[in-house]
Enzyme design. Structure first.
Site, PDB file in Angstrom:
ATOM      1  CD  GLU A  24     -47.139  11.297 -14.673  1.00  0.00           C
ATOM      2  OE1 GLU A  24     -46.559  10.723 -15.629  1.00  0.00           O
ATOM      3  OE2 GLU A  24     -47.069  10.878 -13.502  1.00  0.00           O
ATOM      4  CG  HIS A  31     -40.516  14.346  -5.600  1.00  0.00           C
ATOM      5  ND1 HIS A  31     -39.551  13.636  -6.271  1.00  0.00           N
ATOM      6  CD2 HIS A  31     -41.623  13.561  -5.600  1.00  0.00           C
ATOM      7  CE1 HIS A  31     -40.065  12.469  -6.659  1.00  0.00           C
ATOM      8  NE2 HIS A  31     -41.314  12.405  -6.264  1.00  0.00           N
TER       9      HIS A  31
HETATM   10  C1  LIG Z   1     -43.716  11.009 -13.298  1.00  0.00           C
HETATM   11  C2  LIG Z   1     -44.087  10.575 -11.943  1.00  0.00           C
HETATM   12  N1  LIG Z   1     -45.388  10.361 -11.647  1.00  0.00           N
HETATM   13  C3  LIG Z   1     -45.754   9.990 -10.407  1.00  0.00           C
HETATM   14  C4  LIG Z   1     -44.822   9.812  -9.415  1.00  0.00           C
HETATM   15  C5  LIG Z   1     -45.240   9.403  -8.012  1.00  0.00           C
HETATM   16  N2  LIG Z   1     -44.883   8.020  -7.756  1.00  0.00           N
HETATM   17  C6  LIG Z   1     -43.732   7.692  -7.141  1.00  0.00           C
HETATM   18  S1  LIG Z   1     -43.501   6.034  -7.023  1.00  0.00           S
HETATM   19  C7  LIG Z   1     -44.969   5.733  -7.814  1.00  0.00           C
HETATM   20  C8  LIG Z   1     -45.410   4.327  -8.044  1.00  0.00           C
HETATM   21  C9  LIG Z   1     -44.401   3.556  -8.816  1.00  0.00           C
HETATM   22  O1  LIG Z   1     -44.841   2.245  -8.958  1.00  0.00           O
HETATM   23  P1  LIG Z   1     -43.894   1.144  -9.591  1.00  0.00           P
HETATM   24  O2  LIG Z   1     -43.358   1.652 -10.868  1.00  0.00           O
HETATM   25  O3  LIG Z   1     -44.640  -0.124  -9.636  1.00  0.00           O
HETATM   26  O4  LIG Z   1     -42.658   1.045  -8.603  1.00  0.00           O
HETATM   27  P2  LIG Z   1     -42.631   0.498  -7.098  1.00  0.00           P
HETATM   28  O5  LIG Z   1     -42.874   1.690  -6.214  1.00  0.00           O
HETATM   29  O6  LIG Z   1     -43.668  -0.536  -6.948  1.00  0.00           O
HETATM   30  O7  LIG Z   1     -41.256  -0.028  -6.923  1.00  0.00           O
HETATM   31  C10 LIG Z   1     -45.601   6.933  -8.153  1.00  0.00           C
HETATM   32  C11 LIG Z   1     -46.904   7.039  -8.832  1.00  0.00           C
HETATM   33  C12 LIG Z   1     -43.479  10.054  -9.761  1.00  0.00           C
HETATM   34  N3  LIG Z   1     -42.512   9.948  -8.843  1.00  0.00           N
HETATM   35  N4  LIG Z   1     -43.143  10.415 -11.021  1.00  0.00           N
END
Ligand SMILES: Cc1ncc(C[n+]2csc(CCOP(=O)(O)OP(=O)(O)O)c2C)c(N)n1
Ligand SMILES: Cc1ncc(C[n+]2csc(CCOP(=O)(O)OP(=O)(O)O)c2C)c(N)n1
Ligand SMILES: [Mg+2]
Ligand SMILES: [Mg+2]
Lengths: 329, 340, 329, 340
Positions: free
Chosen positions: A58, A127
């Protein structure tokens, strides 16, 4: 006019403006698949160069929006949930809000940050924030919060044609709300409030998702013989102080409904403006229906208890009428 | 688009190019010496962070850039401003807080910008320019006219997380972006080694970004490395990283003597770097090659001094900005001023 | 009692509390050398383990403060200028402010974030913000803003013994201000305002550096026959609403002086509280003396024109008395 | 301080240790299957992100940790909560929003925490746990009792800049911190390769942090790598990084079918990873070595199922929290509730 969902109205605004201005680009995390549905179809239509899925970064996203905008490409920077504005806050607070001033007016920053606000579905504390007060205080970013599909479309299109950074906040719970959206090139000006309901006894200023609570409350109040006027500022920066004052001049009473936390809320600020410029109109205390100074918990009953709703608006209005009666001997 | 596109990958600047860089370096030096004096004399409203000693970096890099290329800079931004084509008098008037300054006196030293020259601003937020430059590079990529963006930043700034975010995105999207890390061995008053783990120059490598470390006090070395990086960027081959090892010969900010109680670097260290001053080095080189007369540097110097002196007079004679400049540059209206 | 500078009072608070609690640590960028002087001598006294110079990594610094605090080590996280809170904002807004709620009360977060606020020396837009409104709206961090050396010491010591995250903001221009500081273990409670000057005609609530403007204005006003009461909340979260209301109950008039930008300012919130709970006391409009909604420019004349000062406070008070006179026919 | 300190660097867990990990993995699996069902049945107030398929990572790492070691987790945190000693019934009650939940129903799935077990919280902010874990590691270092902190995060989270900040500080200060990056090939709905440049596992290297990539579906490999990293940390040798390659067998969140219109991964890909399910693998290994009876897995499974069923009854029978829980956990007072 056709009835459309708020999300669809936003989608149309993106499409129309990206059609209109080939320099306008949109990016964000998973905008291709589209979590909220607002960016659906854009990647297919405008291609991978103008619609980009980004890494979860971000700080870079907000800062790049500033840079691309300054360099000549307006940007829609999709931040998903408004809580993620905090991760990218520096470029909004220290760069976007200040660069036009700091450069002595040289910088034009047509960057629009889009994010969803508000609670109501047990998404819990990280959220569900409604952070427009923070943004309002920055002094250099515009803030738009639509409550209807038509305003969502019209405000967003105005933002996307502007030259100043704007945060466009989508009341998350209102995504599926249906409403008439004018055909054609529908623009809603910034800094112009709208009166959703005319009334003579009390002014209810309501923002975003709380507009419907205010309208619901107004119906209940009518049954009790109180006619409420419901005013929706639509943009918080700039704020249409005159429209609010005009209404209070007529009704003499004010309740502000706001889904942000109470301390230094938009409601506080609107109350303060009226306690200054509109003091002589006021017949009773200015009440605020806001979220107590806490983040929202997960448990639905608690979340509901903390969020504004029509009943709380009715209670606030009733309280000031009670006050007024006590006063008039 | 841009005559610099015709720069080919050669290892050495032409004598004319080298002379132009020398000119830029002397301009930076003399302008900043003046600002340093004015600062100590209490003539400037705010602080200044001087670039003296690091001139070869700005000069060597910006030699490859045209007005429609972009740079972002730091709190130590005078050199980048001037090397990118900004005018000494607009810089000096700005730092004097005058309406004739590059930003009408609203910016001061730390935020000086000239968008007409693609200089998107010095920045008071360490690391603040990184993503802005990446955004400018995105714009450049979208416009497709071969523009590039360069981000200048310090060794200390390299610890800001946004840098790694920008590495990742710039590499993924092959943005026409050049990272120039000016490693002057200190982050404010902290020696780099105490705040920087491992090897700075290697950090971009895992992202697939080519990276190199050069002597930042050798303008020819800077010019060569920057030429390669800029040319890669223009060709659509993506970002590159340059660590330029250099040294600031002045304090972190001119006012520091006022509040610093203990020395944070030795006199010997400063003296040893003063011996490596980049300006005499390039003059000597040109002299040796026969492209500069015996008194060539002195001639350049007097011309620059004249320009600086004129700029100071200009700044001093200029008016301060009035509130209309703030109104024009912001959202506030006269009605909102004062109490309400 | 001895006269001390505000910076020295802060230094003493660090020393006394670090002496008292061997788990308390302090870190930040260049705290060893100490830019503002407040951390001077600590590294020598407490060693490199408890007093640490850090890299320029605000996101990590704020987040680590939360983690170390949760794990049992209270932290003084020195952020230098308050604008750098934005670079480390996520851990304050999404973590520190929320974790106690989110963990159902399990988390104790004794983390104190220290930063300097305010303009006045041409540090320009990125080194002159007064961002307490943003922090006040977060709903989970305490905010303290001292105006005297004694309060600086006493509030900071209270913060360092607490179990909730606190932002302690130093009015930068007041660093060299001298004042009496009580000997011994001087603590100032949170949520207790102080009345710096008693008066019967108007209440001036002032925060941080603006307290001295309010006191200056009060002297001028006395000459005009107006006795101002000057109230300093000292902490903005918690806010001593009762003390403010008590004063307004007596004076019937309120001006709030605040160096933050106007929109959603602390002044707005205080005005709103009084327009609600203290409405029936009010004889005239509630005025705010704040910074217009812009960042501060470099040029000293412009900066001065934008910042609150005694003259502006006098003008605001005079205006409401003018109003009142116009009213009483 | 801690019996796990006596863990020596051996390559294989003992049969007893392996059995314990199997138990943890089955507990995670069955608890989450239940939560997945409850989610689809509309019984849960909020969303759940399931860890199913990745259990070997949490189990293998947490096998080395005691209650006074710390972990931070992600939005996908049930597995870490349970592996760190959290109780299924407290997790299930939490996700049901009940006052008997680990956080009295204020947290829900995304923020579940058990500080008494050193589990400092799942986190709804991607990357949010990184600096928190580093802070816990700083505390551990200051306490000097050999505690360690582990930060679990996803491949997508590795793009957050704060990670590089923490690399730098952890390396400089030799913090007892273990980075565990669970690379499940997706960041929400984006394949890692589209959002991650170059080589993830190499990113810590320039900071001087040892790094390794392992098969995250092989609990023995996880156990061995984590053992080495934890032991380094306990000995004061500083941070280590582990990339655990794994796969989530369920959606990004259970509700995703409701809003996703196009598939973002193929059935074949999911099926091929289902064949590499970490649970049967470890059961088979124990069976082959003679440490598990033919029906051993079934027995473990029924015991767990019983516990889960009991936990669901417990959660369903529990009361929802009232406002006093919010008041106790925050700064608000009753007087502040409702309108004013
Ligand atoms: C700061 C922030 N940006 C975006 C999100 C939205 N978001 C939630 S999970 C996710 C993907 C996370 O991917 P990863 O770190 O690979 O974890 P996984 O879900 O694969 O376990 C995103 C973009 C968030 N929760 N927090
Ligand atoms: C976000 C942020 N944090 C801290 C500071 C304070 N600060 C100003 S300059 C500086 C050191 C920068 O060091 P480096 O990047 O090496 O640049 P140099 O001064 O050596 O040119 C610091 C910490 C700042 N301006 N912004
Ligand atoms: Mg440096
Ligand atoms: Mg992933």
């Amino acid at each position: 006019m056709a009835k459309k969902r708020l999300t669809q109205a936003i989608n149309e605004a993106y499409i129309e403006e990206m059609d209109r201005n080939s320099r306008l680009v949109l990016y964000g995390e998973d905008v291709e698949l589209s979590i909220f549905g607002d960016t659906r179809g854009l990647h297919g239509r405008f291609g991978a160069s103008r619609v980009r899925n980004t890494p979860i970064s971000e700080a870079a996203l907000t800062g790049m929006a500033v840079g691309a905008a300054m360099a000549g490409n307006p940007v829609i920077c999709h931040m998903m949930f408004s809580n993620f504005l905090y991760t990218g806050f520096d470029a909004i607070a220290n760069q976007a809000a200040k660069l036009r001033l700091m450069t002595g007016g040289q910088a034009r920053i047509p960057a629009t940050f889009v994010a969803a606000i508000g609670g109501g579905t047990s998404t819990a504390a990280q959220h569900s924030d409604t952070p427009y007060p923070l943004l309002m205080n920055l002094g250099g970013v515009q803030v738009a919060v639509p409550s209807t599909p038509a305003d969502a479309k019209g405000l967003l299109k105005t933002a996307l044609r502007g030259e100043n950074p704007t945060v466009f906040l989508i009341p998350r719970l209102r995504g599926a709300t249906m409403g008439e959206v004018p055909e054609g090139d529908h623009l809603v000006p910034f800094g112009k409030a709208v009166v959703h309901r005319v009334g003579s006894d009390v002014t209810i200023v309501a923002i975003g998702a709380t507009v419907s609570h205010a309208l619901g409350a107004a119906e209940t109040l009518r049954a009790r013989g109180i006619e409420a006027e419901v005013v929706d500022p639509r943009t918080l920066v700039p704020l249409d102080e005159d429209a609010i004052l005009e209404s209070v001049a007529k009704t003499g009473r004010l309740v502000v409904v706001d889904e942000s936390r109470d301390r230094c809320s938009a409601a506080s600020h609107i109350a303060a403006v009226v306690a200054d410029r509109g003091f002589h109109f006021l017949k009773s205390p200015v009440r605020r229906v806001t979220v107590p100074d806490t983040s929202l918990p997960y448990a639905p009953g608690l979340e509901k208890a903390l969020l504004p709703d029509a009943a709380k608006v009715v209670a606030a209005v009733s309280a000031i009428f009670g006050d007024a009666q006590l006063e008039a001997p | 688009m841009n005559e610099v596109l015709t720069d080919r990958l050669v290892n050495e600047p032409s004598p004319a190019q080298l002379l132009a860089m020398l000119n830029v370096m002397v301009t930076i030096r003399r302008t900043e010496e003046q600002l340093g004096m004015d600062s100590k004399a209490g003539k400037l409203p705010g602080n200044v962070h001087l670039y003296i000693g690091q001139e070869a970096v700005a000069a060597g890099v910006c030699a490859h850039l045209g007005d429609d290329d972009f740079i972002t800079s730091t709190h130590r931004g005078h050199g980048h401003f001037l090397a990118k084509g900004g005018k000494p008098r607009e810089l000096i008037a700005e730092v004097h807080g005058k309406r004739t300054g590059a930003c009408h006196g609203l910016a001061g030293s730390m935020h000086v910008a000239d968008l007409s020259k693609g200089m998107l601003g010095a920045n008071g937020i360490v690391g603040g320019g990184m993503a802005i430059a990446a955004g400018a590079a995105l714009s450049a990529q979208l416009q497709g006219r071969g523009q590039v963006a360069v981000v200048f930043f310090g060794d200390g700034a390299a610890s800001e997380g946004v840098l790694s975010e920008v590495f990742n995105i710039a590499a993924l999207w092959k943005l026409p972006l050049v990272f120039v890390c000016e490693n002057n061995l200190y982050s404010e008053f902290s020696p780099s080694a105490t705040v920087t783990a491992g090897s700075l120059v290697d950090r971009p490598r895992p992202y697939g970004i080519p990276t190199t470390s050069i002597d930042g006090n050798d303008v020819v070395a800077v010019w060569a490395a920057a030429g390669e990086a800029v040319s890669r960027a223009r060709q659509g081959l993506g970002p590159s990283f340059i660590e330029a090892r250099t040294y600031r010969l002045r304090g972190h900010l001119e006012a520091e003597a006022g509040f610093i109680q203990t020395k944070y670097r030795t006199d010997e260290e400063v003296a040893s770097w003063a011996k490596r001053d980049p300006i005499p080095a390039v003059a000597a080189r040109l002299l040796a090659q026969g492209y500069l007369a015996e008194d060539g540097l002195a001639q350049i110097d007097s011309a620059v001094m004249l320009e600086v002196a004129e700029a100071v007079r200009f700044a001093e004679a200029s008016e301060v900005p009035d509130m209309s400049y703030v109104e024009a540059a912001g959202f506030i209206r006269s009605a909102e001023l004062g109490s309400r």
